[in-house]
Structure formats: C-alpha cells, structure tokens
Design an enzyme around this catalytic site. Sequence first.
Site, PDB file in Angstrom:
ATOM      1  CB  SER A  26     -30.415 -50.741  -5.457  1.00 15.26           C
ATOM      2  OG  SER A  26     -31.263 -51.129  -4.131  1.00 15.26           O
ATOM      3  CE1 TYR A  45     -32.362 -58.127  -2.253  1.00 15.36           C
ATOM      4  CE2 TYR A  45     -30.466 -56.194  -2.798  1.00 15.36           C
ATOM      5  CZ  TYR A  45     -31.809 -56.919  -2.693  1.00 15.36           C
ATOM      6  OH  TYR A  45     -32.874 -56.399  -3.384  1.00 15.36           O
ATOM      7  CG  PHE A  70     -28.104 -59.334 -12.701  1.00 13.02           C
ATOM      8  CD1 PHE A  70     -27.074 -59.560 -13.270  1.00 13.02           C
ATOM      9  CD2 PHE A  70     -29.204 -60.117 -12.161  1.00 13.02           C
ATOM     10  CE1 PHE A  70     -26.874 -60.411 -11.624  1.00 13.02           C
ATOM     11  CE2 PHE A  70     -28.413 -60.221 -10.626  1.00 13.02           C
ATOM     12  CZ  PHE A  70     -27.380 -60.872 -10.689  1.00 13.02           C
TER      13      PHE A  70
HETATM   14  C1  LIG Z   1     -35.498 -52.593  -0.295  1.00 15.43           C
HETATM   15  C2  LIG Z   1     -37.305 -52.197  -0.442  1.00 15.43           C
HETATM   16  C3  LIG Z   1     -37.241 -53.873  -1.343  1.00 15.43           C
HETATM   17  C4  LIG Z   1     -37.425 -52.763   0.645  1.00 15.43           C
HETATM   18  O1  LIG Z   1     -38.399 -53.695   0.670  1.00 15.43           O
HETATM   19  P1  LIG Z   1     -39.542 -53.103   2.241  1.00 15.43           P
HETATM   20  O2  LIG Z   1     -41.073 -54.180   2.439  1.00 15.43           O
HETATM   21  O3  LIG Z   1     -39.332 -52.300   3.207  1.00 15.43           O
HETATM   22  O4  LIG Z   1     -38.454 -54.535   3.159  1.00 15.43           O
HETATM   23  P2  LIG Z   1     -38.790 -55.328   4.491  1.00 15.43           P
HETATM   24  O5  LIG Z   1     -40.152 -54.602   5.009  1.00 15.43           O
HETATM   25  O6  LIG Z   1     -39.054 -56.644   4.360  1.00 15.43           O
HETATM   26  O7  LIG Z   1     -37.719 -55.016   5.662  1.00 15.43           O
HETATM   27  C5  LIG Z   1     -37.576 -56.296   5.877  1.00 15.43           C
HETATM   28  C6  LIG Z   1     -35.546 -55.286   6.802  1.00 15.43           C
HETATM   29  O8  LIG Z   1     -35.246 -55.203   6.145  1.00 15.43           O
HETATM   30  C7  LIG Z   1     -34.438 -53.710   6.422  1.00 15.43           C
HETATM   31  N1  LIG Z   1     -34.911 -52.743   5.449  1.00 15.43           N
HETATM   32  C8  LIG Z   1     -35.442 -53.012   4.297  1.00 15.43           C
HETATM   33  N2  LIG Z   1     -34.884 -51.913   3.405  1.00 15.43           N
HETATM   34  C9  LIG Z   1     -33.956 -51.378   3.336  1.00 15.43           C
HETATM   35  C10 LIG Z   1     -32.707 -50.459   2.921  1.00 15.43           C
HETATM   36  N3  LIG Z   1     -32.758 -50.006   1.796  1.00 15.43           N
HETATM   37  N4  LIG Z   1     -31.900 -49.716   3.545  1.00 15.43           N
HETATM   38  C11 LIG Z   1     -31.793 -50.854   5.087  1.00 15.43           C
HETATM   39  N5  LIG Z   1     -32.235 -51.692   5.938  1.00 15.43           N
HETATM   40  C12 LIG Z   1     -33.769 -51.979   4.835  1.00 15.43           C
HETATM   41  C13 LIG Z   1     -35.750 -53.395   7.023  1.00 15.43           C
HETATM   42  O9  LIG Z   1     -35.533 -51.777   7.958  1.00 15.43           O
HETATM   43  C14 LIG Z   1     -36.340 -54.439   8.140  1.00 15.43           C
HETATM   44  O10 LIG Z   1     -34.859 -54.443   9.001  1.00 15.43           O
HETATM   45  P3  LIG Z   1     -35.710 -55.062  10.631  1.00 15.43           P
HETATM   46  O11 LIG Z   1     -36.027 -56.722  10.292  1.00 15.43           O
HETATM   47  O12 LIG Z   1     -34.352 -54.825  11.195  1.00 15.43           O
HETATM   48  O13 LIG Z   1     -36.656 -54.599  10.831  1.00 15.43           O
HETATM   49  C15 LIG Z   1     -37.948 -51.331  -0.787  1.00 15.43           C
HETATM   50  O14 LIG Z   1     -37.744 -50.503  -0.001  1.00 15.43           O
HETATM   51  C16 LIG Z   1     -37.896 -50.962  -2.188  1.00 15.43           C
HETATM   52  O15 LIG Z   1     -38.827 -50.971  -3.715  1.00 15.43           O
HETATM   53  N6  LIG Z   1     -37.073 -49.915  -2.472  1.00 15.43           N
HETATM   54  C17 LIG Z   1     -37.126 -48.609  -3.818  1.00 15.43           C
HETATM   55  C18 LIG Z   1     -36.448 -49.853  -4.985  1.00 15.43           C
HETATM   56  C19 LIG Z   1     -34.905 -51.058  -4.041  1.00 15.43           C
HETATM   57  O16 LIG Z   1     -34.132 -50.081  -3.765  1.00 15.43           O
HETATM   58  N7  LIG Z   1     -35.055 -52.184  -4.501  1.00 15.43           N
HETATM   59  C20 LIG Z   1     -33.730 -53.196  -4.622  1.00 15.43           C
HETATM   60  C21 LIG Z   1     -33.357 -53.343  -6.105  1.00 15.43           C
HETATM   61  S1  LIG Z   1     -31.949 -54.095  -5.770  1.00 15.43           S
END
Ligand SMILES: CC(C)(COP(=O)(O)OP(=O)(O)OC[C@H]1O[C@@H](n2cnc3c(N)ncnc32)[C@H](O)[C@@H]1OP(=O)(O)O)[C@@H](O)C(=O)NCCC(=O)NCCS
Length: 409
Positions: A118, A123, A409
Amino acid sequence: MEIRPTTDKDLDVFVDTVHAAFGRFPETPIEGGGLWWSALEPDRCLLALTADGRPVGTAATHSFELTLPGETLVPAAGLTAVGVLPSHRRQGVLSAMMRHQLTELRACGEFLSVLLASEATIYGRFGYGPATYTARLTVPCHEAALAVPRARGVADAPATGSDNDSVEVLRRAECGEILEEVYDRYRRAQPGALSRPHRWWALRAGQPPISPAPRYVAVHRDAVGVPDGYASYSVESGTLTVDETIATDDAVFTALARFVLGHDLVSQVVFQHVPPEHPLRWQFADFRAGEVSGDMDWLWVRLLDVPRALTARGWFTDGELVLDIDDPFLGEHDRYLLTVRDSKADCVPTDREPDLSLDIGDLGSIYLGGTAPSTLVRAGHIRAHRPGAATLADALFRADRSPHCLHWF
Ligand SMILES: CC(C)(COP(=O)(O)OP(=O)(O)OC[C@H]1O[C@@H](n2cnc3c(N)ncnc32)[C@H](O)[C@@H]1OP(=O)(O)O)[C@@H](O)C(=O)NCCC(=O)NCCS
C-alpha cells in the site's frame, strides 16, 4: 502480545480488524459474491492480540504459484491483509507479525514470499524488494493507428476489420470458465505472473474481471475457435477502460488492442497494467500516441532460501558471481557462489571474495529480471567490488521476457 492463526470461529474478527486498520467499513455483500476476503485461507491468517486478548493486528498469506524466468512454476506465499489498529501503531506489532510469519513460512519449506505494498516505505525493512512494475497507457483513438505489425509478420493479420472476426463480445456473466482457462495458460508462460486459484474465480473474489462487477469481455479465439486472449472493459463518458488484457501471444494482444481502439463512440482507451517495454507503443503510427501514467511498483519479492530460489529459476547466460548477502531483519549474513552453466544454476556457500554485496531485498528486486543489478549499483543499493561485476550480473539475471504481474490481492 500473542500471535496466532485464526480459527473458523474468529475469521470474522480477523476481517473486522483488517477493516478497522484501514479505516474502512466492510463492503455490503454483492449478489454473486465478490468479497475480497472470502478468498482468504483461514489457517494462513494471523491475529496479533494484546495481553488481555484484544485483536490489534492482522496478516495473512495466499498460497499462490509464481512463474519464474524460464517458465518454472514455484509456490509463493502472497502476503496480504496486513493491518494494525490505529491505536496500536508504531509499537512493533507489524514487526512481530512479520518475524512470526517469515519464520513459519520457512519452517513449512516455503522459499518465496510476495506482496503488493500500500506504501512503498513499509516492506523494505522486512527484506522485500520491488520486482515487477506496471503503468497505465492512455491512447486517444484517432492517433492510435496500429502501423508496425504487418511488416514483421505479427500480422499476417489483415489491416482492419477481419481481425475482429476472431473477437467475440460477451458479458462478464456469460464467460463461464473461459477467463479462468485463458488466464491460466497466460500466467504459466509469463515470468512474474501469479496463479489465480480456482476458489477466487468460484467465489468471484478480487477485482474485475474476477469480481461480479459488470464488464464486457472481448474474447479472442484462435483459428480453430479456442479462446486465447481476452480484454475486460467498460465504457464511460467516451473512455474505454480495459481492466486487463490477457493474451497468450503478442499477435493476440495486438488483435485485442486493435479491437478496443476501434470501438465506436470512444475517444480514448485506457489500458491498465501495461508492463514496462510492452511492444504496444511501438505498434502505433505515432510513438507519442500513448501517454504513460501511474508508473509504479507492483509485485514485491522476498527470498527465504537463497540457494533454493536461485536454482529454481531459469538462466540464459553462463557465468559466475559471488554474492555477499545481508538479511538484517532475520539477522543473517551469507556468501554464495552462483554458477550458471547450460541454463542451470548452482548456488553454494563460499568464502571467496565477493563480486557484489547486497541486501536480501535487493536480491528480491533483481530475482525475476525486472530490475537491472547495475541500476541498483548506480543507486547505491548494491556494491560492486570489481569492474564488470554489474554488467555480468545484468546479463545473468535477465529474464527470457520482462516479468509482469497484474493480479491484485
Ligand atoms: C503499515 C502498518 C501495518 C504498520 O504497523 P506497525 O505495527 O505500526 O509497524 P511497526 O511498529 O512494526 O513498525 C516497524 C517499522 O516500520 C516503520 N513503519 C511502519 N509503518 C510505516 C509506514 N506506513 N511508512 C513508513 N514506515 C513505517 C515504523 O516506523 C518502524 O520503523 P523503525 O523500526 O525504524 O522504528 C500500520 O501502520 C497499518 O495498519 N497501516 C494501515 C494499513 C496498511 O497500510 N497496511 C499495509 C497494507 S500493504
């Protein structure tokens, strides 16, 4: 925090949590199916729960087959439904789920994971790299005369008109199993393509033309009447939008493009999901007729077992490279000698001096042949330790044809 697979009893909790993470309400069921989550495999869905049992995070994988260069089909775990509740973000929930999931996949013998991101910033840290790309091609119909093919034998097909004799327009609902069969033939020969399991078609789960959304489908048939391509499309306000053009060879693609470009009362055609370097632009009388937009990454690849992954794909140039590979997320660092002879690769641990040093995500990016190693050297991702190493890597990793994935997907 507890991370565990869902059961039949709490799949609804999983689905509810994903929707809350994205801030969306679940869709109302459409007649005939079409709910994306109905294609989930419950035993491959993970829930993250707080100490007091509240669900806060989700991640799942689909069991796909991925086509590698050389028309090799391998299993690939398609990561999807990744979400963490807004109240619990940036506390390491996703990181914990990723660690759990990648470890489990490995333990089950899976060596590749893929995803659509997204946001492109999420990732890389987990070892995924963008490996296929896609774009939209918008073509004003009056500028689009297809000019080139005839001279090159793509078209022994006549200039106009009778190409259309091999194209039949069906409503999506009338297509039966035609789309499933044609897609399956296509994806087996297309590097980067994913399988679409029968369940997806049966449940009509996904985006058009899998979903029950109304569409017309131009079905192309070969000389003996067997369907060998289709273009699923809709027309609105003079714009014909093609969701996907699936063709088992280039001449079929040309015939379908000619068909949609010749549609009456249409001023422009938007082709979704055109891969980089697609020949269509070279077939216009005016090279500038097509406007490329929405250029973006599509499939991301994560290798979980480097020797297995590298020996699985087809190779087209002989050579030898020492790859020094860092996998910071899984805390691993390995060096391998990759030797390609007569289209087969051997990949063994070595302590020879490296030719290239790269992260596992960069290896994912070059794996399918859609990203040149030299591009990543120039970008400062990959380090080349000797002159000529990047050029050799470009030649080695190149695929038989450009990888492309258009499955959502
Ligand atoms: C993306 C998502 C799943 C991240 O979950 P989270 O539990 O906050 O992630 P974490 O706390 O494990 O983060 C791990 C690292 O990734 C980074 N990170 C997480 N989400 C990020 C994002 N959207 N953009 C940039 N960096 C991100 C964090 O800053 C952290 O970095 P660090 O290790 O340097 O501190 C969450 O923000 C979410 O649900 N977003 C909306 C739905 C979405 O976009 N899902 C992905 C679908 S492909």
